[in-house]
Design a protein around this motif. Structure first.
Motif, PDB file in Angstrom:
ATOM      1  N   LEU A   8      -3.101  18.928  36.266  1.00 26.61           N
ATOM      2  CA  LEU A   8      -4.393  19.467  36.668  1.00 26.61           C
ATOM      3  C   LEU A   8      -4.155  20.488  37.783  1.00 26.61           C
ATOM      4  CD1 LEU A   8      -7.434  19.062  36.158  1.00 26.61           C
ATOM      5  CD2 LEU A   8      -7.385  17.271  37.885  1.00 26.61           C
ATOM      6  N   TRP A   9      -4.738  21.695  37.619  1.00 23.48           N
ATOM      7  CA  TRP A   9      -4.557  22.785  38.572  1.00 23.48           C
ATOM      8  C   TRP A   9      -5.908  23.239  39.110  1.00 23.48           C
ATOM      9  CZ3 TRP A   9       0.378  23.777  39.787  1.00 23.48           C
ATOM     10  CH2 TRP A   9       1.363  23.409  38.856  1.00 23.48           C
ATOM     11  N   PHE A  10      -5.867  23.810  40.319  1.00 20.73           N
ATOM     12  CA  PHE A  10      -7.071  24.333  40.963  1.00 20.73           C
ATOM     13  C   PHE A  10      -6.776  25.737  41.481  1.00 20.73           C
ATOM     14  CE2 PHE A  10      -7.000  19.772  41.223  1.00 20.73           C
ATOM     15  CZ  PHE A  10      -8.275  19.422  40.801  1.00 20.73           C
ATOM     16  N   THR A  11      -7.751  26.627  41.334  1.00 18.97           N
ATOM     17  CA  THR A  11      -7.574  28.001  41.788  1.00 18.97           C
ATOM     18  C   THR A  11      -8.936  28.645  41.980  1.00 18.97           C
ATOM     19  OG1 THR A  11      -6.296  30.028  41.387  1.00 18.97           O
ATOM     20  CG2 THR A  11      -7.414  29.025  39.466  1.00 18.97           C
ATOM     21  N   ALA A  12      -8.941  29.847  42.543  1.00 20.52           N
ATOM     22  CA  ALA A  12     -10.192  30.589  42.760  1.00 20.52           C
ATOM     23  C   ALA A  12      -9.865  32.010  43.206  1.00 20.52           C
ATOM     24  CB  ALA A  12     -11.038  29.902  43.838  1.00 20.52           C
ATOM     25  N   GLU A  47      -4.728  21.575  32.409  1.00 21.79           N
ATOM     26  CA  GLU A  47      -6.159  21.813  32.634  1.00 21.79           C
ATOM     27  C   GLU A  47      -6.323  22.521  33.979  1.00 21.79           C
ATOM     28  OE1 GLU A  47     -10.198  19.057  32.776  1.00 21.79           O
ATOM     29  OE2 GLU A  47      -8.369  18.280  31.857  1.00 21.79           O
ATOM     30  N   VAL A  48      -7.226  23.509  34.022  1.00 21.95           N
ATOM     31  CA  VAL A  48      -7.427  24.307  35.232  1.00 21.95           C
ATOM     32  C   VAL A  48      -8.901  24.292  35.620  1.00 21.95           C
ATOM     33  CG1 VAL A  48      -7.197  26.592  36.285  1.00 21.95           C
ATOM     34  CG2 VAL A  48      -5.522  25.847  34.567  1.00 21.95           C
ATOM     35  N   TRP A  49      -9.145  24.106  36.905  1.00 20.63           N
ATOM     36  CA  TRP A  49     -10.481  24.277  37.471  1.00 20.63           C
ATOM     37  C   TRP A  49     -10.459  25.560  38.278  1.00 20.63           C
ATOM     38  CZ3 TRP A  49     -14.838  21.484  36.615  1.00 20.63           C
ATOM     39  CH2 TRP A  49     -14.686  20.287  35.922  1.00 20.63           C
ATOM     40  N   HIS A  50     -11.215  26.555  37.848  1.00 23.45           N
ATOM     41  CA  HIS A  50     -11.318  27.829  38.564  1.00 23.45           C
ATOM     42  C   HIS A  50     -12.607  27.779  39.376  1.00 23.45           C
ATOM     43  CE1 HIS A  50     -11.469  32.031  39.545  1.00 23.45           C
ATOM     44  NE2 HIS A  50     -10.261  32.174  39.026  1.00 23.45           N
ATOM     45  N   LEU A  51     -12.468  27.851  40.716  1.00 28.61           N
ATOM     46  CA  LEU A  51     -13.624  27.680  41.589  1.00 28.61           C
ATOM     47  C   LEU A  51     -14.275  29.011  41.958  1.00 28.61           C
ATOM     48  CD1 LEU A  51     -12.478  24.720  43.857  1.00 28.61           C
ATOM     49  CD2 LEU A  51     -13.324  24.734  41.519  1.00 28.61           C
ATOM     50  N   GLY A  52     -14.398  29.864  40.988  1.00 30.19           N
ATOM     51  CA  GLY A  52     -15.239  31.038  41.126  1.00 30.19           C
ATOM     52  C   GLY A  52     -14.555  32.342  41.453  1.00 30.19           C
ATOM     53  N   ALA A 107      -7.611  23.726  28.692  1.00 25.64           N
ATOM     54  CA  ALA A 107      -9.013  23.711  29.112  1.00 25.64           C
ATOM     55  C   ALA A 107      -9.101  24.388  30.470  1.00 25.64           C
ATOM     56  CB  ALA A 107      -9.530  22.280  29.208  1.00 25.64           C
ATOM     57  N   ILE A 108      -9.930  25.411  30.551  1.00 23.32           N
ATOM     58  CA  ILE A 108     -10.153  26.105  31.815  1.00 23.32           C
ATOM     59  C   ILE A 108     -11.642  25.996  32.130  1.00 23.32           C
ATOM     60  CG2 ILE A 108      -9.935  28.255  33.105  1.00 23.32           C
ATOM     61  CD1 ILE A 108      -7.795  29.119  31.041  1.00 23.32           C
ATOM     62  N   HIS A 109     -11.939  25.337  33.238  1.00 28.71           N
ATOM     63  CA  HIS A 109     -13.313  25.112  33.680  1.00 28.71           C
ATOM     64  C   HIS A 109     -13.669  26.144  34.742  1.00 28.71           C
ATOM     65  CE1 HIS A 109     -13.173  21.036  31.890  1.00 28.71           C
ATOM     66  NE2 HIS A 109     -11.933  21.050  32.318  1.00 28.71           N
ATOM     67  N   LEU A 110     -14.936  26.497  34.822  1.00 29.07           N
ATOM     68  CA  LEU A 110     -15.409  27.424  35.846  1.00 29.07           C
ATOM     69  C   LEU A 110     -16.458  26.758  36.721  1.00 29.07           C
ATOM     70  CD1 LEU A 110     -15.491  30.339  37.050  1.00 29.07           C
ATOM     71  CD2 LEU A 110     -17.407  30.771  35.491  1.00 29.07           C
ATOM     72  N   PRO A 169      -2.192  29.083  40.860  1.00 27.20           N
ATOM     73  CA  PRO A 169      -2.941  27.833  40.997  1.00 27.20           C
ATOM     74  C   PRO A 169      -2.147  26.777  41.765  1.00 27.20           C
ATOM     75  CG  PRO A 169      -3.053  28.669  38.752  1.00 27.20           C
ATOM     76  CD  PRO A 169      -2.008  29.475  39.468  1.00 27.20           C
ATOM     77  N   ALA A 170      -2.876  25.842  42.353  1.00 30.19           N
ATOM     78  CA  ALA A 170      -2.275  24.745  43.119  1.00 30.19           C
ATOM     79  C   ALA A 170      -2.506  23.427  42.389  1.00 30.19           C
ATOM     80  CB  ALA A 170      -2.890  24.681  44.511  1.00 30.19           C
TER      81      ALA A 170
END
Length: 170
Positions: free
Chosen positions: A3-7, A47-52, A74-77, A154-155
């Motif tokens: 699971l990755w997080f980025t923005a 899976e990536v969560w892109h925070l905007g 899966a890339i979430h926004l 991404p982190a």
């Protein structure tokens, strides 16, 4: 699966280079570099969560081509202030303004903006955000996951935990 997080990529946004002191000549160089960093980090099953603020001042065809070239199953926004109609029409897994996710015992708050208080902030939850482009210090309960704070990639949750633990002195 990781699971990755980025923005805050701002794909296509030439002015962000000067505004955030990014080391690129133009948006083509910046976009290419960030796509390479994303794909060197994120696997096809991740899976990536892109925070905007995915893209800004980027034509719809180019925006779609960039999105289509990114790894991840899966890339979430989490919608940011520059995520308009064209960005929202990309094939995101989900699009939300805010969400809370639980990973085992961890409770994460995902929002584009940095928060001062949030659900369960006094019970160990951690807030992840973008928007500040590395200009706000992380705290023991909050972390900027934007590309300007993570060397344009991404982190992972482990990397975020490590950064927060170092702030806590652990």
């Amino acid at each position: 699966m990781t699971l990755w997080f980025t923005a805050g990529h701002h794909f296509g946004h030439t002015n962000i280079i000067a505004l955030c002191h990014r080391p690129f000549r133009d948006s083509d160089e910046m976009d290419g570099f960030m796509v390479e960093r994303w794909n060197a980090t994120v696997g096809s099953n991740d899976e990536v969560w892109h925070l905007g603020n995915f893209a800004y001042r980027c034509g719809p065809n180019r925006r779609a081509a960039i999105f289509g070239s990114l790894n991840g199953r899966a890339i979430h926004l989490i919608r940011g202030n520059h995520d308009g109609k064209t960005t929202l029409s990309l094939p995101w897994a989900t699009v939300q303004h805010y969400t809370e996710i639980r990973l085992g015992a961890e409770h994460l708050i995902l929002f584009h903006y940095a928060l001062r208080v949030w659900n369960k902030c006094h019970q160990g939850s951690v807030s992840l955000h973008g928007h500040s482009h590395g200009n706000l210090k992380d705290s023991v309960t909050s972390c900027d996951v934007g590309v300007d704070a993570w060397n344009f990639k991404p982190a992972s949750l482990d990397q975020i935990r490590s950064r927060i633990c170092s702030i806590r002195g652990l």
